[in-house]
Write a protein that holds these residues in place. Structure first.
Motif, PDB file in Angstrom:
ATOM      1  N   ASP A  77       0.835  -1.211   0.000  1.00 11.64           N
ATOM      2  CA  ASP A  77       0.000   0.000   0.000  1.00 11.64           C
ATOM      3  C   ASP A  77       0.865   1.254   0.000  1.00 11.64           C
ATOM      4  O   ASP A  77       1.950   1.276   0.602  1.00 11.64           O
ATOM      5  CB  ASP A  77      -0.914   0.018   1.231  1.00 11.64           C
ATOM      6  N   PRO A  78       0.394   2.303  -0.679  1.00 14.64           N
ATOM      7  CA  PRO A  78       1.173   3.548  -0.700  1.00 14.64           C
ATOM      8  C   PRO A  78       1.234   4.197   0.683  1.00 14.64           C
ATOM      9  O   PRO A  78       0.284   4.141   1.458  1.00 14.64           O
ATOM     10  CB  PRO A  78       0.412   4.433  -1.692  1.00 14.64           C
ATOM     11  N   SER A  80       2.190   7.867   2.473  1.00 17.47           N
ATOM     12  CA  SER A  80       2.441   9.283   2.224  1.00 17.47           C
ATOM     13  C   SER A  80       2.372  10.031   3.546  1.00 17.47           C
ATOM     14  O   SER A  80       1.434   9.825   4.336  1.00 17.47           O
ATOM     15  CB  SER A  80       1.406   9.847   1.239  1.00 17.47           C
ATOM     16  N   PRO A  85       4.796  11.291  -1.138  1.00 15.63           N
ATOM     17  CA  PRO A  85       4.762   9.829  -1.314  1.00 15.63           C
ATOM     18  C   PRO A  85       6.125   9.226  -0.976  1.00 15.63           C
ATOM     19  O   PRO A  85       7.153   9.661  -1.498  1.00 15.63           O
ATOM     20  CB  PRO A  85       4.442   9.655  -2.796  1.00 15.63           C
ATOM     21  N   ASN A  87       6.761   5.670  -0.888  1.00 13.46           N
ATOM     22  CA  ASN A  87       7.054   4.397  -1.573  1.00 13.46           C
ATOM     23  C   ASN A  87       6.305   4.316  -2.898  1.00 13.46           C
ATOM     24  O   ASN A  87       5.525   3.387  -3.127  1.00 13.46           O
ATOM     25  CB  ASN A  87       6.703   3.203  -0.680  1.00 13.46           C
ATOM     26  N   PRO A  88       6.526   5.287  -3.795  1.00 10.06           N
ATOM     27  CA  PRO A  88       5.803   5.246  -5.074  1.00 10.06           C
ATOM     28  C   PRO A  88       6.255   4.068  -5.912  1.00 10.06           C
ATOM     29  O   PRO A  88       7.417   3.623  -5.820  1.00 10.06           O
ATOM     30  CB  PRO A  88       6.203   6.579  -5.731  1.00 10.06           C
ATOM     31  N   GLU A  93       6.719   8.476 -10.000  1.00 14.44           N
ATOM     32  CA  GLU A  93       6.958   9.802  -9.425  1.00 14.44           C
ATOM     33  C   GLU A  93       8.191  10.442 -10.053  1.00 14.44           C
ATOM     34  O   GLU A  93       9.138   9.766 -10.443  1.00 14.44           O
ATOM     35  CB  GLU A  93       7.160   9.687  -7.903  1.00 14.44           C
ATOM     36  N   ALA A  97       9.860  14.579  -6.485  1.00 18.69           N
ATOM     37  CA  ALA A  97       9.154  13.898  -5.401  1.00 18.69           C
ATOM     38  C   ALA A  97      10.098  12.964  -4.651  1.00 18.69           C
ATOM     39  O   ALA A  97      10.007  12.815  -3.435  1.00 18.69           O
ATOM     40  CB  ALA A  97       7.963  13.124  -5.962  1.00 18.69           C
ATOM     41  N   ASP A  98      11.036  12.314  -5.389  1.00 22.70           N
ATOM     42  CA  ASP A  98      12.008  11.436  -4.753  1.00 22.70           C
ATOM     43  C   ASP A  98      12.893  12.221  -3.788  1.00 22.70           C
ATOM     44  O   ASP A  98      13.235  11.740  -2.708  1.00 22.70           O
ATOM     45  CB  ASP A  98      12.883  10.758  -5.815  1.00 22.70           C
ATOM     46  N   ALA A 101      11.004  12.897  -0.689  1.00 23.91           N
ATOM     47  CA  ALA A 101      10.888  11.660   0.090  1.00 23.91           C
ATOM     48  C   ALA A 101      12.174  11.401   0.866  1.00 23.91           C
ATOM     49  O   ALA A 101      12.136  11.003   2.042  1.00 23.91           O
ATOM     50  CB  ALA A 101      10.572  10.488  -0.835  1.00 23.91           C
TER      51      ALA A 101
END
Length: 428
Positions: A77-78, A80, A85, A87-88, A93, A97-98, A101
């Motif tokens: 499951d994602p 956030s 996010p 664990n996209p 992503e 976004a990385d 994260a």
């Protein structure tokens, strides 16, 4: 405009022929010298904030970050947190976004001294708490604490490095009726905790959460009149909530108006704090608040009740005009001159001195040789307990300059100070 130090008498309280105060050359001091002295004082802290830039991290930290990413990638499951996010799925992503994260993951890793499995467990507990608490929706709720906004806990401005600043003051709860209304039973306490999380979420929303960006806030906690025994349960719950679910979100924790019993209070809350958190603490006793805050926050962004120039609602129209900072030595008198004022112009000024306990006055000196100096504000004693900056305005009938005098000759203590002014030119 420049401050000049002199032992000469204070300005006359009645109109008198124009007379430039002639300080002895040995006592003269330029504005630049004052600003350099203040800058050296204000930036003397040895605190160094952690970096989130990959090239600045040691190899062991990068390995821990990669291991935590790998653990999260196994979750079906994602996940956030704070809209980031963690664990996209592969390719879903962008690199931006990385990067965000990685900033979030590093916060959990640092909170657990880079023990990957401990950081992973903490992150999962935080995600579960946010879902159960409905933390993502709290910003849109009206929790019925409008009278606490701007008083008990509130975001206000930013520090010299761009960190948003959150102020906390619980002295209002010494009033028993106020205390009972907010903490009278379990339901009320739960609602207050939700409101306090709401304030924290506002602070997080102001962060960039990017490598090299602003990734933490400053907490300023006013301990004046705080009913420590009555607030013990609420304080412990707030500390536990924030430490478990907002790791490494505070770059610095400044305690002001610290009473004599602070050592007892600190011993009580210390078990709830990590060593990393305690290393960020700054302590300021009563009477030393402005000087301490000015080290980290510019005077025009410090609230007036703490010795600054910022009034409620002032920041809603954008950043304020910067103030000029200087210091006044013990036994020194400083003149601040605002030159080049046109006839018909209106000048407004603000002035604040940390710890006050000195004399202040203002006069207007016309440029014409045959004109007279006008007393704008009679020289008066400003007590140490002054809780508002000087704020005044004057409309000039003829061209000239405003001279503000700050007389610290009755004290042996050096004091930090700041002023700013606005000149509205006459209409055509």
């Amino acid at each position: 405009m420049s401050p000049t130090a002199t032992p000469s008498p204070a300005a006359a309280a009645v109109a008198a022929p124009k007379q430039q105060p002639p300080p002895p050359s040995s006592a003269k001091r330029s504005l630049m010298a004052s600003l350099m002295e203040a800058t050296a004082l204000l930036r003397s802290s040895s605190f160094k904030e952690d970096s989130y830039v990959a090239s600045a991290l040691p190899a062991s930290d990068l390995r821990a970050l990669a291991d935590l990413r790998a653990l999260l990638s196994t979750h079906p499951d994602p996940i956030s947190i704070w809209g980031v996010p963690l664990n996209p799925p592969p390719g879903a992503e962008a690199a931006e976004a990385d990067e965000r994260a990685d900033v979030v993951l590093l916060k959990f890793l640092r909170a657990r001294d880079f023990r990957v499995r401990d950081a992973h467990a903490m992150l999962l507990r935080c995600a579960a708490w946010r879902a159960e608490f409905r933390a993502d929706a709290v910003l849109d709720e009206d929790l019925g604490f409008k009278d606490l906004e701007g008083v008990v806990a509130y975001m206000h401005g930013w520090d010299r490095e761009g960190h948003p600043v959150c102020y906390n003051a619980y002295g209002v709860f010494k009033d028993r009726d106020m205390y009972d209304r907010v903490f009278g039973d379990g339901d009320r306490l739960a609602r207050f905790l939700r409101w306090r999380v709401q304030v924290m979420e506002r602070g997080v929303r102001a962060l960039q959460l990017r490598p090299g960006g602003v990734n933490a806030i400053i907490q300023v906690t006013d301990l004046k009149d705080m009913p420590k025994r009555e607030l013990r349960a609420a304080s412990n719950q707030i500390l536990s909530l924030f430490q478990d679910n907002y790791p490494e979100m505070v770059a610095r924790k400044v305690f002001i108006n610290v009473p004599w019993y602070f050592s007892v209070l600190f011993a009580m809350i210390s078990p709830f704090l990590t060593e990393r958190t305690k290393s960020k603490f700054v302590i300021a006793r009563e009477g030393n608040v402005a000087e301490t805050l000015f080290k980290f926050i510019r005077p025009e962004l410090v609230p007036v009740q703490y010795g600054g120039l910022s009034r409620a609602g002032e920041l809603e129209n954008g950043p304020p005009k910067p103030a000029s900072e200087f210091t006044i030595k013990g036994g020194e008198k400083v003149f601040l001159e605002i030159d080049g004022i046109e006839a018909g112009a209106t000048i407004t000024w603000d002035l604040v001195v940390g710890g006050w306990d000195l004399e202040y006055g203002a006069e207007y000196v016309p440029a014409a040789e045959d004109s007279y100096t006008l007393c704008v504000e009679r020289t008066r004693k400003v007590p140490a307990a002054a809780d508002e900056p000087v704020h005044n305005a004057f409309t000039a009938r003829e061209a000239g300059k405003m001279v503000l005098s700050i007389d610290n000759s009755g004290s042996r203590k050096r004091k930090v100070a700041a002023y700013r002014y606005f000149v509205r030119k006459p209409s055509a």
